[in-house]
Design a protein around this motif. Structure first.
Motif, mmCIF file in Angstrom:
data_model
loop_
_atom_site.group_PDB
_atom_site.id
_atom_site.type_symbol
_atom_site.label_atom_id
_atom_site.label_comp_id
_atom_site.label_asym_id
_atom_site.label_seq_id
_atom_site.Cartn_x
_atom_site.Cartn_y
_atom_site.Cartn_z
ATOM 1 N N ASP A 173 0.835 -1.215 0.000
ATOM 2 C CA ASP A 173 0.000 0.000 0.000
ATOM 3 C C ASP A 173 0.864 1.258 0.000
ATOM 4 O OD1 ASP A 173 -2.773 -1.311 2.020
ATOM 5 O OD2 ASP A 173 -2.396 -1.240 -0.163
ATOM 6 N N VAL A 174 1.948 1.222 0.797
ATOM 7 C CA VAL A 174 2.871 2.359 0.816
ATOM 8 C C VAL A 174 3.425 2.582 -0.591
ATOM 9 C CG1 VAL A 174 5.121 3.162 1.662
ATOM 10 C CG2 VAL A 174 3.502 2.079 3.246
ATOM 11 N N MET A 175 3.778 1.492 -1.278
ATOM 12 C CA MET A 175 4.338 1.599 -2.629
ATOM 13 C C MET A 175 3.341 2.258 -3.588
ATOM 14 S SD MET A 175 6.011 -2.201 -2.624
ATOM 15 C CE MET A 175 6.323 -2.349 -4.389
ATOM 16 N N ARG A 176 2.046 1.953 -3.418
ATOM 17 C CA ARG A 176 1.036 2.553 -4.289
ATOM 18 C C ARG A 176 1.010 4.079 -4.091
ATOM 19 N NH1 ARG A 176 -1.649 -2.375 -2.200
ATOM 20 N NH2 ARG A 176 -1.463 -3.923 -3.878
ATOM 21 N N GLN A 177 1.351 4.541 -2.869
ATOM 22 C CA GLN A 177 1.297 5.977 -2.574
ATOM 23 C C GLN A 177 2.618 6.690 -2.892
ATOM 24 O OE1 GLN A 177 -0.883 6.652 1.354
ATOM 25 N NE2 GLN A 177 -0.506 4.416 1.396
ATOM 26 N N THR A 178 3.726 5.945 -2.824
ATOM 27 C CA THR A 178 5.023 6.585 -3.085
ATOM 28 C C THR A 178 5.431 6.457 -4.559
ATOM 29 O OG1 THR A 178 6.145 4.504 -2.554
ATOM 30 C CG2 THR A 178 5.855 6.095 -0.748
ATOM 31 N N GLY A 179 4.699 5.601 -5.291
ATOM 32 C CA GLY A 179 5.061 5.378 -6.698
ATOM 33 C C GLY A 179 6.215 4.399 -6.842
ATOM 34 N N SER A 180 6.533 3.683 -5.755
ATOM 35 C CA SER A 180 7.607 2.678 -5.797
ATOM 36 C C SER A 180 7.081 1.402 -6.428
ATOM 37 C CB SER A 180 8.092 2.365 -4.372
ATOM 38 O OG SER A 180 8.396 3.554 -3.672
ATOM 39 N N THR A 181 7.958 0.653 -7.087
ATOM 40 C CA THR A 181 7.535 -0.614 -7.702
ATOM 41 C C THR A 181 8.226 -1.820 -7.075
ATOM 42 O OG1 THR A 181 9.287 -0.305 -9.325
ATOM 43 C CG2 THR A 181 7.070 0.458 -9.956
ATOM 44 N N ASP A 182 9.285 -1.586 -6.270
ATOM 45 C CA ASP A 182 10.046 -2.687 -5.685
ATOM 46 C C ASP A 182 9.739 -2.902 -4.212
ATOM 47 O OD1 ASP A 182 13.210 -2.280 -7.548
ATOM 48 O OD2 ASP A 182 11.216 -2.974 -8.129
ATOM 49 N N LEU A 183 9.237 -4.108 -3.872
ATOM 50 C CA LEU A 183 9.093 -4.526 -2.471
ATOM 51 C C LEU A 183 10.310 -5.380 -2.156
ATOM 52 C CD1 LEU A 183 7.568 -4.993 0.231
ATOM 53 C CD2 LEU A 183 6.534 -7.020 -0.865
ATOM 54 N N LYS A 184 11.139 -4.905 -1.251
ATOM 55 C CA LYS A 184 12.371 -5.633 -0.914
ATOM 56 C C LYS A 184 12.196 -6.337 0.429
ATOM 57 C CE LYS A 184 17.275 -4.821 -0.054
ATOM 58 N NZ LYS A 184 17.558 -3.872 1.049
ATOM 59 N N ILE A 185 12.345 -7.655 0.376
ATOM 60 C CA ILE A 185 12.119 -8.480 1.581
ATOM 61 C C ILE A 185 13.432 -9.112 2.021
ATOM 62 C CG2 ILE A 185 10.894 -10.457 2.547
ATOM 63 C CD1 ILE A 185 8.699 -10.069 0.514
ATOM 64 N N TRP A 186 13.895 -8.730 3.199
ATOM 65 C CA TRP A 186 14.967 -9.479 3.878
ATOM 66 C C TRP A 186 14.369 -10.011 5.182
ATOM 67 C CZ3 TRP A 186 17.197 -8.562 8.800
ATOM 68 C CH2 TRP A 186 18.087 -9.565 9.174
ATOM 69 N N LEU A 187 14.435 -11.332 5.365
ATOM 70 C CA LEU A 187 13.858 -11.955 6.557
ATOM 71 C C LEU A 187 14.955 -12.314 7.550
ATOM 72 C CD1 LEU A 187 11.288 -14.430 4.963
ATOM 73 C CD2 LEU A 187 10.873 -12.115 5.822
ATOM 74 N N PRO A 188 14.787 -11.957 8.804
ATOM 75 C CA PRO A 188 15.760 -12.371 9.828
ATOM 76 C C PRO A 188 15.574 -13.833 10.204
ATOM 77 C CG PRO A 188 13.910 -11.306 10.883
ATOM 78 C CD PRO A 188 13.661 -11.209 9.386
ATOM 79 N N ASP A 189 14.575 -14.477 9.662
ATOM 80 C CA ASP A 189 14.156 -15.818 10.089
ATOM 81 C C ASP A 189 15.299 -16.828 10.070
ATOM 82 O OD1 ASP A 189 10.644 -16.104 9.270
ATOM 83 O OD2 ASP A 189 11.850 -14.291 9.515
ATOM 84 N N GLY A 190 15.407 -17.586 11.182
ATOM 85 C CA GLY A 190 16.422 -18.619 11.251
ATOM 86 C C GLY A 190 16.376 -19.338 12.574
#
Ligand code: LRH
Ligand code: MN
Length: 383
Positions: A121-138
């Motif tokens: 949703d933030v991307m729709r408002q900022t005009g960004s197209t890239d969702l960058k996911i880094w997960l700390p999961d481990g």
């Protein structure tokens, strides 16, 4: 020296590099540190104003949360930059101790999925197209959880996020071989990220953070392979001596940066149409932030300019002939080429300062923010 290929090459800088940062031992503060996302964007815009290289700023949620995204967007565009990739953050909430998208409990996975939908949703408002996911999961201990079970939960969670994306949005999946967990990370290497991206679809690709590999890893080989299968979505450039040090790109190993960019140039991936987002992901714990970022984008530009000096025909001919030293010499000749003068001339021709760092020092910007940014709390990494 032909440097025209630099004309449409750009680097995305991270908002979090302008706030205070440090290690678990100490986070140092600096005079004039930004107190809100607006001031971070203003500082980042100085880098683009003086180098012409950094027209986008990555943001991190919730670190850069604001009430009115269109207002922050307008602030950025007035300063000549755009809001870039949106980074999710599932590494600062007690609920995520045992994982986020991989967590055994559906309640926690749903919470993490909801956070990623908020980022869309933030991307729709900022005009960004890239969702960058880094997960700390481990995991920290063998047997602590099912390695296979976590992968299946991860695949399902990522599928739900991917399904919520618009057609113009991309999912960039970052890997990291250790930290904050020390037995296994759920996305530890490029192969695991690639497996998940292939399962998701065309708009999912891999993020390569240069600080996220085991010592001695041949990173340019990974670059070549991901480009070969058209799954390299972005870089997080930085450098390190030991772990995920997030130091200035090219400062620890400029030859490695040159080798990475040589692989990119040989495959034409420095061109915008390659779709590779060249980003920085750094923390300036002891040095000034804005000069640190200026030095960083200049280091990438310099390494790329050297890589553009590689005589590709001579290299290919020597390789075909099995001329080991001849082929190596072609690359080393490019690396040893001093491109600094030509880059300064090029800046001057484009109305930019020959020496952006000196220009920053003389701009008085550092003094003005140190005197005007009184009151309020400076932002710190993780704040
Ligand atoms: C994780 C990472 C990731 C960002 C964070 C700031 O180590 O590289 O890209 O979310 O740093
Ligand atoms: Mn990173």
């Amino acid at each position: 020296m032909n440097l025209s290929a630099l004309d449409d090459f750009t680097i995305e800088v991270p908002s979090w590099a302008y706030g205070n940062s440090g290690t678990r031992f100490k986070v140092f503060t600096m005079p004039g540190g930004p107190r809100n996302p607006y001031e971070k964007i203003s500082d980042a815009a100085q880098v683009n104003r003086l180098t012409g290289l950094a027209p986008r700023v990555s943001i991190h949620i919730p670190w850069d949360l604001v009430d009115d995204w269109s207002d922050l967007r307008a602030h950025a565009e007035k300063l000549g930059v755009k809001l870039g990739a949106v980074n999710s953050n599932v590494f600062q909430d007690d609920d995520y101790k045992l994982g986020s998208l991989c967590h055994p409990e559906k309640r926690v996975r749903d919470k993490a999925i909801a956070h990623h939908k908020l980022c869309l949703d933030v991307m729709r408002q900022t005009g960004s197209t890239d969702l960058k996911i880094w997960l700390p999961d481990g995991l920290n201990y063998p047997g602590q959880d099912s390695l296979r079970g976590r992968q299946d939960r991860l695949a399902d969670s990522l599928q739900q996020i991917y399904a919520a994306m618009d057609d113009d949005q991309r999912l960039l999946l970052e890997y990291k071989f250790f930290e904050p967990y020390f037995y296994s990370m759920d996305i530890p290497d490029w192969g695991t990220s690639l497996v998940h991206c292939l399962a998701l679809g065309d708009r999912a690709s891999v993020v390569l953070d240069t600080g996220h590999h085991a010592p001695g890893t041949n990173i340019e080989f990974i670059v070549m392979q991901l480009l070969r299968v058209k799954k390299l979505g972005a870089f997080d450039f930085n450098s390190r001596f030991y772990a995920d040090d997030d130091l200035i790109v090219g400062s620890a190993d400029p030859f490695q940066l040159f080798r990475i960019l040589s692989e990119i140039v040989s495959l034409g991936a420095h061109r915008p149409e390659s779709g590779v987002n060249f980003m920085l992901d750094q923390c300036h714990n002891i040095e000034e932030k804005i000069p640190g970022q200026i030095r960083s984008v200049l280091n990438v530009e310099q390494a790329l300019a050297k890589a553009l000096q590689v005589d590709q025909e001579a290299l290919a001919a020597a390789q075909v002939e099995g001329d080991v030293l001849g082929a190596h010499a072609v690359l080393m000749d490019a690396y040893e080429t001093d491109v600094r003068g030509a880059l300064a001339d090029r800046r001057e021709q484009r109305g930019l300062p020959r020496d952006p760092l000196a220009a920053y020092r003389h701009s008085g910007y550092a003094e003005s923010i140190a005197t005007t940014r009184t009151g309020g709390a400076q932002l710190s990494w993780g704040a």
